[in-house]
Design an enzyme around this catalytic site. Sequence first.
Site, PDB file in Angstrom:
ATOM      1  CD1 TRP A   1       0.099  -6.243  -2.967  1.00 50.60           C
ATOM      2  CD2 TRP A   1      -0.181  -6.824  -0.823  1.00 50.60           C
ATOM      3  NE1 TRP A   1       0.456  -7.561  -2.838  1.00 50.60           N
ATOM      4  CE2 TRP A   1       0.291  -7.951  -1.526  1.00 50.60           C
ATOM      5  CE3 TRP A   1      -0.430  -6.960   0.541  1.00 50.60           C
ATOM      6  CZ2 TRP A   1       0.525  -9.174  -0.921  1.00 50.60           C
ATOM      7  CZ3 TRP A   1      -0.194  -8.188   1.149  1.00 50.60           C
ATOM      8  CH2 TRP A   1       0.281  -9.276   0.419  1.00 50.60           C
TER       9      TRP A   1
ATOM     10  CB  CYS B   1      -0.932   0.094   1.200  1.00 54.27           C
ATOM     11  SG  CYS B   1      -2.107  -1.243   1.292  1.00 54.27           S
TER      12      CYS B   1
ATOM     13  CE  LYS C   1      11.724  -2.550  -5.406  1.00 56.19           C
ATOM     14  NZ  LYS C   1      12.396  -3.615  -6.158  1.00 56.19           N
TER      15      LYS C   1
ATOM     16  CE  LYS D   1      13.975 -11.011  -9.503  1.00 54.76           C
ATOM     17  NZ  LYS D   1      14.636 -10.666  -8.304  1.00 54.76           N
TER      18      LYS D   1
ATOM     19  NE  ARG E   1       4.584   1.890  -0.116  1.00 51.94           N
ATOM     20  CZ  ARG E   1       5.601   1.673   0.694  1.00 51.94           C
ATOM     21  NH1 ARG E   1       6.837   1.856   0.260  1.00 51.94           N
ATOM     22  NH2 ARG E   1       5.405   1.270   1.925  1.00 51.94           N
TER      23      ARG E   1
ATOM     24  CD  GLU F   1      10.127 -11.342  -8.514  1.00 48.39           C
ATOM     25  OE1 GLU F   1       9.481 -10.989  -7.527  1.00 48.39           O
ATOM     26  OE2 GLU F   1      11.351 -11.176  -8.612  1.00 48.39           O
TER      27      GLU F   1
ATOM     28  CG  HIS G   1      19.635 -36.970  -4.624  1.00 46.21           C
ATOM     29  ND1 HIS G   1      20.073 -38.242  -4.345  1.00 46.21           N
ATOM     30  CD2 HIS G   1      20.745 -36.206  -4.777  1.00 46.21           C
ATOM     31  CE1 HIS G   1      21.402 -38.243  -4.306  1.00 46.21           C
ATOM     32  NE2 HIS G   1      21.832 -37.020  -4.569  1.00 46.21           N
TER      33      HIS G   1
ATOM     34  CG  ASN H   1       1.690   1.067   4.198  1.00 45.59           C
ATOM     35  OD1 ASN H   1       1.439  -0.096   3.946  1.00 45.59           O
ATOM     36  ND2 ASN H   1       2.922   1.528   4.272  1.00 45.59           N
ATOM     37  N   GLY H   2      -0.575  -0.702   6.259  1.00 45.30           N
ATOM     38  CA  GLY H   2      -0.234  -1.543   7.402  1.00 45.30           C
ATOM     39  C   GLY H   2      -1.386  -2.466   7.736  1.00 45.30           C
TER      40      GLY H   2
ATOM     41  CD  GLU I   1      17.259 -12.897  -7.512  1.00 44.70           C
ATOM     42  OE1 GLU I   1      16.682 -13.452  -6.564  1.00 44.70           O
ATOM     43  OE2 GLU I   1      16.936 -11.773  -7.919  1.00 44.70           O
TER      44      GLU I   1
HETATM   45  C1  F6R Z   1      11.908 -10.332  -5.651  1.00 51.69           C
HETATM   46  C2  F6R Z   1      11.783  -9.370  -4.597  1.00 51.69           C
HETATM   47  C3  F6R Z   1      11.339  -9.832  -3.254  1.00 51.69           C
HETATM   48  C4  F6R Z   1      12.109  -9.068  -2.170  1.00 51.69           C
HETATM   49  C5  F6R Z   1      11.562  -9.422  -0.789  1.00 51.69           C
HETATM   50  C6  F6R Z   1      12.342  -8.742   0.306  1.00 51.69           C
HETATM   51  O1  F6R Z   1      12.330  -9.738  -6.839  1.00 51.69           O
HETATM   52  O2  F6R Z   1      12.013  -8.215  -4.796  1.00 51.69           O
HETATM   53  O3  F6R Z   1      11.506 -11.203  -3.108  1.00 51.69           O
HETATM   54  O4  F6R Z   1      13.454  -9.402  -2.266  1.00 51.69           O
HETATM   55  O5  F6R Z   1      10.218  -9.036  -0.707  1.00 51.69           O
HETATM   56  O6  F6R Z   1      12.342  -7.363   0.132  1.00 51.69           O
HETATM   57  P1  F6R Z   1      13.388  -6.452   0.860  1.00 51.69           P
HETATM   58  O7  F6R Z   1      14.714  -6.684   0.259  1.00 51.69           O
HETATM   59  O8  F6R Z   1      12.896  -5.051   0.644  1.00 51.69           O
HETATM   60  O9  F6R Z   1      13.371  -6.841   2.295  1.00 51.69           O
END
Ligand code: F6R
Length: 631
Positions: free
Chosen positions: A74, A2, A626, A508, A27, A511, A527, A100-101, A504
């Site tokens: 969100w 949010c 984010k 990527k 967000r 997501e 395995h 937000n929260g 990773e």
């Molecule tokens: C993936 C991504 C998320 C963040 C995770 C932690 O691309 O961005 O998996 O890495 O939500 O976020 P931070 O680093 O802000 O704690």
Amino acid sequence: MCGIVGYIGTQTAVNILIEGLERLEYRGYDSAGIATVTEEKIESVRAKGKLFNLKEKLENHSNFSRLGIGHTRWATHGKPEEHNAHPHLDNQQRIAVVQNGIIENYQTLRDQLKEKGYQFYSETDTEVIPILIADILKDLPGDDPDKALLEAIGKAVHQLEGAFAIAVLDAHCPEQLIVARQQAPLILGFGQGEFFCASDVTALVPHTNTVLSLENGEIARLTPLGVEVYDFQLKRLRKLPRTLDWSATTVEKQGFRHFMLKEIYEQPAVVRTCLATYLNEQWRAADHPSHSPVFLGLDPQLTKNLQHIQILACGTSWHAGLVGKYLLEQLAGIPTTVHYASEFRYAAPPLTPHTLTIGVTQSGETADTLAALEMEKQRRLTLEDDYKPLILGITNRPESTLATMVNEIINTHAGIEIGVAATKTFVAQVLAFYFLALDIAFQRHSLSLEAIEHIMVGLRQLPAQIETILEQQGSAIEALAHEFAETQDFIFLGRGINFPIALEGALKLKEISYIHAEGYPAGEMKHGPIALLDAKVPVVAIAMPGSVHDKVISNAQEAKARDARLIGVTPMDDNQARSVFDDLLLVPHVEEMLSPIVAVIPLQLLAYHIAARRGLDVDQPRNLAKSVTVE
Ligand code: F6R
């Protein structure tokens, strides 16, 4: 999670709110809404879905109010429907709130307010706030509405449990916007006769560089004349704003189709900045230096006598932590464990003495990470010296909540990252671990000075090497990606220091493209997961020079024997690997210890181009946000 924004000043609020929400949409984008005050009336417009739906509703809508709040959601409590969109109003339509929260005790408050006869029109936790404030206000003297509103909010926040940042409008107070913060970010912006609030500075930089981060337990009153900050007891506090060194263009796409692509291409510059900030250019092994090769400036108490390091993080930051573990163990010789912050909190390992805890979070606001760090700090506070809390944060946001909770931070200097999928901040986090490992290795003599210098030489070559990948491989990776637009499953394999890069690469892809992808240590395939393979499941294997190179190639061959199409991340000069793989994601030749940073770049590009080809909203993938400020 949010985004909230608020404005009071001399300009038309709606335009500023919408522009702010555009910059905060990363967000959350389940719904959006704004509220303004005109002639002692709240006007609220809300729309389900992305911001453009709200913008459409606002077309041909004249509203010249100079005071307003906005929200991009969100969803946590209640489906992403218009009736759950913020702002929420009290029953008299006098008070409007964006939040937000999460208000954890909202059900109790809701029941109490319902008993008093109030109606609820949403399933959200937030709706209790305006109703609660209105309920408190009705018992306060009405002769000075501005004063009463501050007092009512001061009383209301004491009844709210959870993490929240709120912005509140009162139809009877056209010259006042009140905000409060408890464990969710809120930044104030100072202009000329106009003042702003937002969940993130990204919404403020087009208007002002003078900002103040509200701290937990603080309320601010914004009027056209200025900003007053109070604690929750309404005691006035003296606060000094600071100046940001960001410009509005840092939060624009600058010709790139998506922020994510721009951020991938910014990585050489990010690495250069980190190296210039932290690596001592003058340091030479031959001089037998007595000072560290890096300028982290950490308190020596933090790393002296260390016996154990534990890393707490989520998502991509957790992957950076896994690379960090490799570096801290192999270079600095310190046993290191890496934990999902969300798991650590509820099953913390037994306490170990002389332990450094590292929280890794690009946003510095991830609720799981902050809660785990706080828990670790609390359980150590009363113990004897050997167990005292030593907490280091690695973050891209030195102004964040994380920074207020830890002994020290390493600022990753990646610049603002707007794309929801982390790219440049990941690379910068991994670099932070190189610097930390070198610093500790130097202090503990776990590496020779020559070995340290050798790694430093390698680090300095990284920006040019990343540029080579971006310049020489960008189009080839895009063309290859187009062949996978319809693929349904992917496997990513890596070993050793590149196992986290396989994870990773898979994260990527899933997501942003919504393609199912798994990362495995290459040796684990046999395995179980090898049963998944057939001609429809491409396998991406990271085969960089070093101790596990031949093993990875063998594991890749095993996949090929099951008809999988093999894509190799491998150096341009690796003829053995070139003959094994069906497709190549070529990178410059680097040593094993430095290979994660080059290996991840083609995987970011592959994920990006597959998602873009599928026509998806790369910067704002579904269901994600984010900054994950709820647990
Ligand atoms: C993936 C991504 C998320 C963040 C995770 C932690 O691309 O961005 O998996 O890495 O939500 O976020 P931070 O680093 O802000 O704690």
